[in-house]
Design a protein around this motif. Sequence first.
Motif, PDB file in Angstrom:
ATOM      1  N   ALA A 197       0.819  -1.207   0.000  1.00 26.75           N
ATOM      2  CA  ALA A 197       0.000   0.000   0.000  1.00 26.75           C
ATOM      3  C   ALA A 197       0.855   1.261   0.000  1.00 26.75           C
ATOM      4  CB  ALA A 197      -0.932  -0.001   1.205  1.00 26.75           C
ATOM      5  N   ASN A 198       1.999   1.203   0.680  1.00 23.28           N
ATOM      6  CA  ASN A 198       2.858   2.380   0.818  1.00 23.28           C
ATOM      7  C   ASN A 198       3.996   2.419  -0.192  1.00 23.28           C
ATOM      8  OD1 ASN A 198       1.413   3.290   3.120  1.00 23.28           O
ATOM      9  ND2 ASN A 198       2.508   1.810   4.401  1.00 23.28           N
ATOM     10  N   LYS A 199       4.014   1.431  -1.111  1.00 27.15           N
ATOM     11  CA  LYS A 199       5.113   1.332  -2.083  1.00 27.15           C
ATOM     12  C   LYS A 199       6.454   1.363  -1.354  1.00 27.15           C
ATOM     13  CE  LYS A 199       2.613   3.450  -5.944  1.00 27.15           C
ATOM     14  NZ  LYS A 199       2.633   4.462  -7.027  1.00 27.15           N
ATOM     15  N   TYR A 528      -3.609  -8.200  -6.294  1.00 24.63           N
ATOM     16  CA  TYR A 528      -4.246  -7.642  -7.495  1.00 24.63           C
ATOM     17  C   TYR A 528      -5.516  -8.419  -7.832  1.00 24.63           C
ATOM     18  CZ  TYR A 528      -5.135  -7.005 -12.478  1.00 24.63           C
ATOM     19  OH  TYR A 528      -5.748  -6.787 -13.685  1.00 24.63           O
ATOM     20  N   ASN A 529      -5.461  -9.754  -7.780  1.00 28.09           N
ATOM     21  CA  ASN A 529      -6.636 -10.575  -8.073  1.00 28.09           C
ATOM     22  C   ASN A 529      -7.797 -10.249  -7.143  1.00 28.09           C
ATOM     23  OD1 ASN A 529      -5.468 -11.946 -10.189  1.00 28.09           O
ATOM     24  ND2 ASN A 529      -5.058 -13.821  -9.051  1.00 28.09           N
ATOM     25  N   LEU A 530      -7.503 -10.112  -5.855  1.00 27.81           N
ATOM     26  CA  LEU A 530      -8.552  -9.797  -4.886  1.00 27.81           C
ATOM     27  C   LEU A 530      -9.181  -8.441  -5.179  1.00 27.81           C
ATOM     28  CD1 LEU A 530      -6.745 -11.051  -1.670  1.00 27.81           C
ATOM     29  CD2 LEU A 530      -8.846 -12.028  -2.629  1.00 27.81           C
ATOM     30  N   TRP A 531      -8.351  -7.481  -5.545  1.00 24.65           N
ATOM     31  CA  TRP A 531      -8.868  -6.153  -5.879  1.00 24.65           C
ATOM     32  C   TRP A 531      -9.771  -6.216  -7.111  1.00 24.65           C
ATOM     33  CZ3 TRP A 531      -6.400  -2.967 -10.021  1.00 24.65           C
ATOM     34  CH2 TRP A 531      -7.088  -1.771 -10.221  1.00 24.65           C
ATOM     35  N   ARG A 532      -9.304  -6.909  -8.177  1.00 25.65           N
ATOM     36  CA  ARG A 532     -10.088  -6.957  -9.414  1.00 25.65           C
ATOM     37  C   ARG A 532     -11.368  -7.760  -9.218  1.00 25.65           C
ATOM     38  NH1 ARG A 532      -8.085  -4.461 -13.929  1.00 25.65           N
ATOM     39  NH2 ARG A 532     -10.318  -4.529 -14.308  1.00 25.65           N
ATOM     40  N   LEU A 533     -11.306  -8.785  -8.384  1.00 23.90           N
ATOM     41  CA  LEU A 533     -12.505  -9.562  -8.102  1.00 23.90           C
ATOM     42  C   LEU A 533     -13.540  -8.706  -7.376  1.00 23.90           C
ATOM     43  CD1 LEU A 533     -13.869 -12.364  -8.150  1.00 23.90           C
ATOM     44  CD2 LEU A 533     -12.868 -12.763  -5.906  1.00 23.90           C
ATOM     45  N   THR A 534     -13.095  -7.935  -6.398  1.00 23.51           N
ATOM     46  CA  THR A 534     -13.995  -7.030  -5.687  1.00 23.51           C
ATOM     47  C   THR A 534     -14.636  -6.037  -6.652  1.00 23.51           C
ATOM     48  OG1 THR A 534     -12.614  -7.187  -3.706  1.00 23.51           O
ATOM     49  CG2 THR A 534     -14.159  -5.356  -3.810  1.00 23.51           C
ATOM     50  N   ASP A 535     -13.811  -5.453  -7.504  1.00 28.93           N
ATOM     51  CA  ASP A 535     -14.304  -4.481  -8.478  1.00 28.93           C
ATOM     52  C   ASP A 535     -15.334  -5.111  -9.407  1.00 28.93           C
ATOM     53  OD1 ASP A 535     -13.951  -1.785  -9.859  1.00 28.93           O
ATOM     54  OD2 ASP A 535     -13.446  -3.148 -11.507  1.00 28.93           O
ATOM     55  N   THR A 553     -10.154   2.150  -5.869  1.00 27.16           N
ATOM     56  CA  THR A 553      -8.800   2.171  -6.406  1.00 27.16           C
ATOM     57  C   THR A 553      -7.959   1.067  -5.789  1.00 27.16           C
ATOM     58  OG1 THR A 553      -7.911   3.671  -4.727  1.00 27.16           O
ATOM     59  CG2 THR A 553      -8.937   4.674  -6.680  1.00 27.16           C
ATOM     60  N   ALA A 554      -6.940   0.671  -6.520  1.00 27.01           N
ATOM     61  CA  ALA A 554      -6.048  -0.381  -6.037  1.00 27.01           C
ATOM     62  C   ALA A 554      -5.383   0.027  -4.725  1.00 27.01           C
ATOM     63  CB  ALA A 554      -4.995  -0.682  -7.104  1.00 27.01           C
ATOM     64  N   LYS A 555      -4.956   1.268  -4.639  1.00 32.48           N
ATOM     65  CA  LYS A 555      -4.264   1.733  -3.431  1.00 32.48           C
ATOM     66  C   LYS A 555      -5.185   1.671  -2.216  1.00 32.48           C
ATOM     67  CE  LYS A 555      -1.499   5.491  -1.536  1.00 32.48           C
ATOM     68  NZ  LYS A 555      -0.880   6.819  -1.782  1.00 32.48           N
ATOM     69  N   ARG A 559      -4.549  -0.912   0.971  1.00 34.53           N
ATOM     70  CA  ARG A 559      -4.393  -0.294   2.289  1.00 34.53           C
ATOM     71  C   ARG A 559      -5.408  -0.877   3.274  1.00 34.53           C
ATOM     72  NH1 ARG A 559      -5.058   6.181   3.693  1.00 34.53           N
ATOM     73  NH2 ARG A 559      -4.689   5.992   5.930  1.00 34.53           N
ATOM     74  N   ALA A 560      -6.657  -1.041   2.803  1.00 33.96           N
ATOM     75  CA  ALA A 560      -7.689  -1.628   3.661  1.00 33.96           C
ATOM     76  C   ALA A 560      -7.352  -3.072   4.000  1.00 33.96           C
ATOM     77  CB  ALA A 560      -9.047  -1.552   2.960  1.00 33.96           C
ATOM     78  N   LEU A 561      -6.759  -3.794   3.057  1.00 30.66           N
ATOM     79  CA  LEU A 561      -6.390  -5.190   3.306  1.00 30.66           C
ATOM     80  C   LEU A 561      -5.398  -5.283   4.454  1.00 30.66           C
ATOM     81  CD1 LEU A 561      -6.450  -8.182   2.536  1.00 30.66           C
ATOM     82  CD2 LEU A 561      -4.681  -7.710   0.837  1.00 30.66           C
TER      83      LEU A 561
END
Length: 569
Positions: A197-199, A528-535, A553-555, A559-561
């Motif tokens: 999340a923080n790069k 990334y998969n979890l984010w795209r699945l949620t979206d 957004t991915a960020k 961050r929430a994860l």
Amino acid sequence: MTVAEGIIVHAETLCEREDHLWDVIKKLSIPVSELEDARDQNRVTYGTDEMFRALLFMGVRGISQNNLAARLGQSPALTKSFQFDITDLSNTPTQQDLSYTHGKFSEDTQEVLNRTVAGVRQAALDHGVITEGLVPTGPTELEEENSKSKNEYKKEKAQKTLTLARKHVLPEFDTHRAAHKTYSDEVILDMFARICANKGSAHSESEYGWLTDDDLICDDSTFLRAIKKIATPDDSDSQLIFEDDDSMLEIDRIRDSIMTAFDGATDNIINSIRGENPFSARETIAAIDITHEQFHVWPWEDKEAGVAKPDYPKMVSGYKKDGEYKRGYKYATITLVGDHAPIVLGIEPVKEDSEWEPDGSPSYSKADLVSRLLDSAERFVDLDTVVFDRGFYVNQVYADVHDRDLTYLSPVPTYEDDLAAIQDIQEHPTADAAVKHDVPLGIDGDVHHEAEFLYVPSTRDDVDGKYAVFVTNEDRVEPEEIGSVVNGYSRRWDIENQYKSIKDFLPKTSSTDYRLRLCNFALSTLIYNLWRLTDYLIKVGLDEPIRSPPVITAKTFVRALGDFLRKFG
């Protein structure tokens, strides 16, 4: 104890050890002799047992008969879960079959079904089995009347994905450390998510923990050691040394350790939502491509003399990007594209023979990479078409895809300036396009199959006035069909964005330990998969276009994860 109570008690027991609703319903003991079904049992195609299970699933999930019938016709796994002995999905129960059977159940049996639905649903909720709460059902009219906003709906769906990640996905990445370890795997993965999340890096996160006296943040050496353990084969504890004669064997072992975890996590994601299958569509298309993680260290001690650094990382290969030659770690992926949930179904490390290495240094062939990626993807979905980048223009690659009864589509690295110079070509009567039919594609001197070469005006600025060429094994493509076939290649629309997001997640590191590099990429891809699945699920529920900009957004998601893992891990 009534019939319904008996089934519910068994369901509660199953929910304690099963992760998914399908498995619970499949293993339920149904006392068919206690159920009243007025159909002639000597003539029915679908028995009381399997129809009761199907109607039970329909009730627990709150879906319609039409919806259930459609799913039965698309998923052999679903029919098996309900004990249907069906091999041809065109023979699965229709909506009329479901309605007729329900109507032939006696009033007492219908009451048993209703009470069982309520009890099994509650048992599944109580034990967290219905991570299938991810189902893409949008806000109801009543909820909207009660001022439940779209933002609240997005929050609900995202939180269910976070629960899925905590319970069924990230735990597949086991660090295999001692039971009395100071920092749990949940703490390690929490750190990983917050680094993404923080790069940041292991060092920056560790430094932050020291500065804030946060006892849930370990030092960077502990974190890195734990991540490496995920990728360490069972019989090896230390840094693996890649010698020329066995380096690929060691890479294979690292890959297998990581991909076992990645495949298990992916399987859990798909199983948790398979009642609302994001992969059920008219055509399933996957894209195979390669991305790079740049490595900035120069490989030469003396380039003019051809002397390379002896300890240069074996898995670093050369590549060309934006006209510049670079070096980096390479990863091949296979991703669902088009109107599906665009998730990555497989990852493979890429090793190529680079100019600074001795001649004959070990490497993976493109055909081997593609074969393993297809094996990974076909564990989860039934593919129809595979699209490739032009870097996979290899006959053996196409032969393997063809042998799997799949269609391939790929650009050809070269193009023709003048269509008139191409013999036996059939042009479109009005459009500026052409096709060359039945081109033999050979393997070891023999014709393996015939392909179609499609010529279309290039849209690339650097080939103004010239033609792009595509190759496909699709059955004879007529000139008027060229546009629709080639447009299918545009379904790779999210690959570059996918790689950008994954690279944005990747923790910063200077380590050359390939266990760390590959595990970082796999975990970042999983996030990334979890984010795209949620979206995807939110968009389906709100009836928004799948290709529209992300609703979260991915960020924000990653961050929430990290925060969610910390709070509930």
